[in-house]
Design a protein around this motif. Structure first.
Motif, PDB file in Angstrom:
ATOM      1  N   UNK A 305       1.217   6.377  -1.267  1.00  0.00           N
ATOM      2  CA  UNK A 305       2.215   5.608  -2.024  1.00  0.00           C
ATOM      3  C   UNK A 305       1.963   4.121  -1.865  1.00  0.00           C
ATOM      4  N   UNK A 306       2.113   3.391  -2.961  1.00  0.00           N
ATOM      5  CA  UNK A 306       2.143   1.928  -2.894  1.00  0.00           C
ATOM      6  C   UNK A 306       3.200   1.458  -3.875  1.00  0.00           C
ATOM      7  N   UNK A 307       4.127   0.642  -3.410  1.00  0.00           N
ATOM      8  CA  UNK A 307       5.140   0.125  -4.321  1.00  0.00           C
ATOM      9  C   UNK A 307       4.499  -0.919  -5.219  1.00  0.00           C
ATOM     10  N   UNK A 308       4.500  -0.645  -6.522  1.00  0.00           N
ATOM     11  CA  UNK A 308       3.827  -1.529  -7.459  1.00  0.00           C
ATOM     12  C   UNK A 308       4.405  -1.338  -8.850  1.00  0.00           C
ATOM     13  N   UNK A 309       4.109  -2.277  -9.721  1.00  0.00           N
ATOM     14  CA  UNK A 309       4.371  -2.111 -11.145  1.00  0.00           C
ATOM     15  C   UNK A 309       3.038  -1.877 -11.840  1.00  0.00           C
ATOM     16  N   UNK A 310       3.091  -1.433 -13.093  1.00  0.00           N
ATOM     17  CA  UNK A 310       1.857  -1.143 -13.816  1.00  0.00           C
ATOM     18  C   UNK A 310       1.077  -2.400 -14.170  1.00  0.00           C
ATOM     19  N   UNK A 311       1.703  -3.555 -14.088  1.00  0.00           N
ATOM     20  CA  UNK A 311       1.012  -4.791 -14.414  1.00  0.00           C
ATOM     21  C   UNK A 311       0.235  -5.382 -13.262  1.00  0.00           C
ATOM     22  N   UNK A 315      -1.484  -0.859  -9.015  1.00  0.00           N
ATOM     23  CA  UNK A 315      -1.189   0.384  -9.729  1.00  0.00           C
ATOM     24  C   UNK A 315      -2.483   1.128 -10.046  1.00  0.00           C
ATOM     25  N   UNK A 316      -3.490   0.418 -10.537  1.00  0.00           N
ATOM     26  CA  UNK A 316      -4.790   1.040 -10.783  1.00  0.00           C
ATOM     27  C   UNK A 316      -5.367   1.592  -9.491  1.00  0.00           C
ATOM     28  N   UNK A 317      -5.191   0.842  -8.409  1.00  0.00           N
ATOM     29  CA  UNK A 317      -5.712   1.248  -7.109  1.00  0.00           C
ATOM     30  C   UNK A 317      -5.041   2.529  -6.618  1.00  0.00           C
ATOM     31  N   UNK A 318      -3.731   2.664  -6.878  1.00  0.00           N
ATOM     32  CA  UNK A 318      -3.023   3.890  -6.479  1.00  0.00           C
ATOM     33  C   UNK A 318      -3.660   5.119  -7.118  1.00  0.00           C
ATOM     34  N   UNK A 354       0.651   7.669   3.726  1.00  0.00           N
ATOM     35  CA  UNK A 354       0.208   6.282   3.532  1.00  0.00           C
ATOM     36  C   UNK A 354       1.252   5.564   2.686  1.00  0.00           C
ATOM     37  N   UNK A 355       1.782   4.476   3.226  1.00  0.00           N
ATOM     38  CA  UNK A 355       2.851   3.706   2.579  1.00  0.00           C
ATOM     39  C   UNK A 355       2.331   2.297   2.356  1.00  0.00           C
ATOM     40  N   UNK A 356       2.305   1.842   1.096  1.00  0.00           N
ATOM     41  CA  UNK A 356       1.827   0.507   0.794  1.00  0.00           C
ATOM     42  C   UNK A 356       2.906  -0.349   0.182  1.00  0.00           C
ATOM     43  N   UNK A 357       2.884  -1.622   0.517  1.00  0.00           N
ATOM     44  CA  UNK A 357       3.914  -2.538   0.018  1.00  0.00           C
ATOM     45  C   UNK A 357       3.392  -3.967   0.090  1.00  0.00           C
ATOM     46  N   UNK A 358       4.261  -4.918  -0.128  1.00  0.00           N
ATOM     47  CA  UNK A 358       3.892  -6.335  -0.061  1.00  0.00           C
ATOM     48  C   UNK A 358       4.404  -6.947   1.231  1.00  0.00           C
ATOM     49  N   UNK A 382      -0.425   5.397   8.092  1.00  0.00           N
ATOM     50  CA  UNK A 382      -0.895   4.053   7.768  1.00  0.00           C
ATOM     51  C   UNK A 382       0.144   3.323   6.939  1.00  0.00           C
ATOM     52  N   UNK A 383       0.229   2.015   7.169  1.00  0.00           N
ATOM     53  CA  UNK A 383       1.086   1.134   6.390  1.00  0.00           C
ATOM     54  C   UNK A 383       0.211   0.027   5.826  1.00  0.00           C
ATOM     55  N   UNK A 384       0.077  -0.011   4.500  1.00  0.00           N
ATOM     56  CA  UNK A 384      -0.727  -1.035   3.848  1.00  0.00           C
ATOM     57  C   UNK A 384       0.136  -2.194   3.393  1.00  0.00           C
ATOM     58  N   UNK A 385      -0.368  -3.410   3.568  1.00  0.00           N
ATOM     59  CA  UNK A 385       0.379  -4.611   3.191  1.00  0.00           C
ATOM     60  C   UNK A 385      -0.569  -5.559   2.470  1.00  0.00           C
ATOM     61  N   UNK A 386      -0.127  -6.082   1.324  1.00  0.00           N
ATOM     62  CA  UNK A 386      -0.941  -7.038   0.582  1.00  0.00           C
ATOM     63  C   UNK A 386      -0.032  -7.958  -0.217  1.00  0.00           C
TER      64      UNK A 386
END
Length: 647
Positions: A305-311, A315-318, A354-358, A382-386
């Motif tokens: 999972x990564x919290x994202x919008x399609x823009x 989102x493509x990476x997910x 896997x949890x992704x966020x900002x 794992x927790x991804x942050x970007x």
């Protein structure tokens, strides 16, 4: 500098990782002879890039026939001449029916599960519809879509035909979307009628009508009745539910060359219209296989999972997690509704791995006093942050409040490459405030202004060797002039990314924000030109300038400076009008934290607004070190910014 050690991988963890398996394979593989050591493998991958990228074709058993791995220098490097492939086909070749393909939750909907069989059928149905419209390889299909399963279906159907995908989130107004889509002349628009966010419902029917009316290249608009109470009927349109009723469609894949365009992403539009950044099927496939397996260690059946919008490129990476036989988890809605616990609750209930966020989200949770560990995140590893650099306090909070034995993967890359240049390494420890490593194949260095590499000092982030994930072109840039100016204007033949970078003695990395004037708002880059185009159409505003100032605590403040028309006062009503205009034209992220009236905006002799010098002054730098006054049209305009407090 001795940053605190926060996490060390256990030997049994290391042994089970994809990266360990690959390094052992490299060591044993005849012809490579690389020791099973990450740093040595990285050095080999960046000094012998042709051998490294060829090794991935071998390791992932890609059935390609090609004449040469790479030829030519940046930005004109050509890769794997003769290879034919399809990114979507690679995804479905790895389908694993033991696990769901997609789990979807929205703030107004319960969890939905989509099997690989269902996904295949839906992609085939939409593909058949696109074929019936005469869509050919290279044609553009665009989406005006939230993060819903239909967006994934639309992407895969588009790619299966060799058509080119592009998407914007419906929280962007139609004018912003048009600036992007009109550049690539799409044949089909796929859009929702409305979307939910923060407990409210946002009608987008007028925006869809506007898009259809102002994209003359469109043959058809596919309408998704996401919120059924907003009925929408358009000419030259088709209904998504009706398209999905075609149960007899076959899913096939058009083979395309390695450098065939896969999708168009957009720059922030800092210096004009957003640049239409175009990537390739082969470049994205190789890079995503590499990153998802080696640097995110996504295993078959895991939930990503990564919290994202399609823009956003994330989102493509997910979607790339499907290449690892994983289940992708999509969420549509506000991360703060009904409260800041919503995503952590989902992580526990869906047993996310896997949890992704900002970084902004982590800091918001920290300030809100959220206690994610209370939900029992036993499956999370794992927790991804970007999005922006995560400060030390954010690292500490993750290990104190989320999980003490968690692999924190702070990553950085961007729209330019649709991946991370620097990020996770499951074999190495995590230090507070640091990104673990440069990824395999990424010849990254920190350079001073003279182009000399720096050790344990802050410099410009540069890439000295080509990578297949670099854009193949900007749309409508036949002579590569915009492309070259974007990446190669500072150091000829070397990619300058626009970040401040420090490489530590133990080879981890610290990114200290953008070295240019791009706005980074809540993890999303925003172009200053978008702000200006919106604000300066107001009759009360003569001119404007905006910057984003990063604070030491990891937060930021975004002030908008305006020059008022004669007789106008910056009162509360005007401030609300500015905010509403930006929110309507673009998104809530574009609304500044403060609006400040100034006598004039500083300009260069060539007529460019001087955002970066103003930013430096607001950060306490002197005028002498911030700007060359001889290159200015109106040097006195800088005086108002000296010593200005934004508190």
């Amino acid at each position: 500098m001795n940053n605190r050690l926060l996490w060390t991988p256990a030997p049994e963890w290391v042994a089970q990782t994809h990266l360990s398996h690959y390094l052992q394979w490299l060591e044993q593989k005849s012809g490579y002879g690389i020791a099973a050591d990450y740093q040595k493998a990285w050095e080999w991958s960046t000094t012998q890039p042709a051998d490294f990228w060829a090794s991935l074709v071998d390791y992932f058993d890609l059935p390609w026939t090609y004449s040469e791995v790479m030829q030519g220098e940046m930005p004109h490097t050509r890769w794997f001449e003769g290879a034919m492939l399809n990114y979507a086909e690679a995804i479905f070749q790895r389908a694993d029916d033991r696990f769901p393909a997609i789990l979807f939750q929205a703030e107004h909907l319960p969890v939905q599960e989509i099997s690989w069989v269902e996904l295949r059928g839906q992609v085939a149905s939409l593909r058949a519809h696109l074929l019936s419209l005469g869509v050919q390889p290279g044609d553009r299909i665009v989406g005006y879509l939230p993060n819903i399963p239909q967006a994934t279906v639309a992407l895969l159907a588009t790619l299966s035909l060799g058509a080119v995908w592009s998407c914007c989130s419906p929280d962007f107004g139609a004018s912003s979307v048009l600036e992007r889509f009109v550049q690539i002349e799409p044949k089909v628009l796929i859009a929702v009628n409305a979307y939910p966010y923060g407990g409210k419902r946002f009608d987008r029917r007028d925006d869809v009508r506007n898009l259809q009316a102002n994209l003359p290249s469109l043959l058809n608009t596919v309408l998704i009745p996401y919120l059924e109470e907003f009925a929408l009927d358009l000419p030259q349109s088709s209904s998504w539910p009706e398209i999905m009723q075609n149960q007899n469609a076959a899913l096939m894949f058009t083979q395309v060359p390695f450098d065939h365009p896969i999708w168009v992403l957009y720059s922030s539009g800092t210096t004009g219209l957003p640049k239409a950044i175009t990537h390739s099927h082969g470049g994205m496939l190789l890079e995503h296989l590499k990153y998802i397996h080696f640097h995110n260690d996504v295993q078959p059946g895991e939930r990503f999972f990564w919290y994202t919008t399609t823009g956003w490129m994330m989102w493509n990476f997910v979607q790339a997690a499907l290449l690892a036989r994983a289940t992708i988890v999509l969420y549509d809605g506000s991360p703060g509704y009904p409260d800041m616990n919503v995503l952590w609750k989902m992580a526990a209930e869906l047993k996310l791995n896997h949890f992704g966020t900002s970084a902004a989200y982590i800091l918001s949770c920290m300030k809100a006093g959220i206690d994610p560990a209370s939900f029992g995140l036993n499956s999370l590893r794992s927790l991804g942050v970007t999005g922006s650099p995560l400060p030390h306090e954010g690292f500490a909070w993750v290990y104190e409040k989320v999980k003490s034995d968690l692999w924190l993967c702070s990553i950085s890359g961007g729209t330019d490459v649709c991946t991370a240049f620097v990020g996770g390494n499951p074999l190495w420890p995590v230090y507070e405030g640091e990104i673990q490593c440069r990824t395999l194949g990424c010849a990254m260095e920190s350079w001073d202004e003279a182009g000399q590499p720096l050790t344990d000092a802050v410099g410009e982030m540069v890439i000295t060797q080509p990578m297949p994930c670099m854009p193949i072109k900007f749309w409508n840039d036949p002579d590569f002039s915009k492309y070259s100016a974007s990446y190669f204007d500072t150091y000829p033949g070397v990619w300058r990314h626009g970040d401040w970078l420090q490489i530590t003695p133990h080879q981890s990395l610290i990114i200290l924000g953008r070295s240019d004037a791009t706005l980074n708002r809540q993890g999303i880059r925003i172009g200053t030109s978008e702000i200006y185009r919106s604000v300066e159409k107001l009759p009360e505003i003569r001119d404007s300038l905006i910057v984003n100032i990063e604070q030491e605590d990891g937060t930021s403040v975004m002030p908008l400076f305006v020059v008022l028309a004669e007789g106008v006062v910056l009162d509360e009503a005007l401030q609300k009008k500015i905010a509403n205009t930006l929110r309507t034209d673009f998104s809530p992220r574009h609304v500044p934290d403060r609006v400040i009236a100034v006598p004039e905006i500083p300009y260069t002799l060539s007529g460019k607004k001087m955002e970066l010098p103003v930013k430096k002054l607001l950060m306490g730098k002197s005028i002498e070190t911030s700007v060359n006054k001889d290159a200015m049209r109106n040097p006195a305009a800088l005086e108002v910014f000296k010593g200005m407090s934004l508190k």
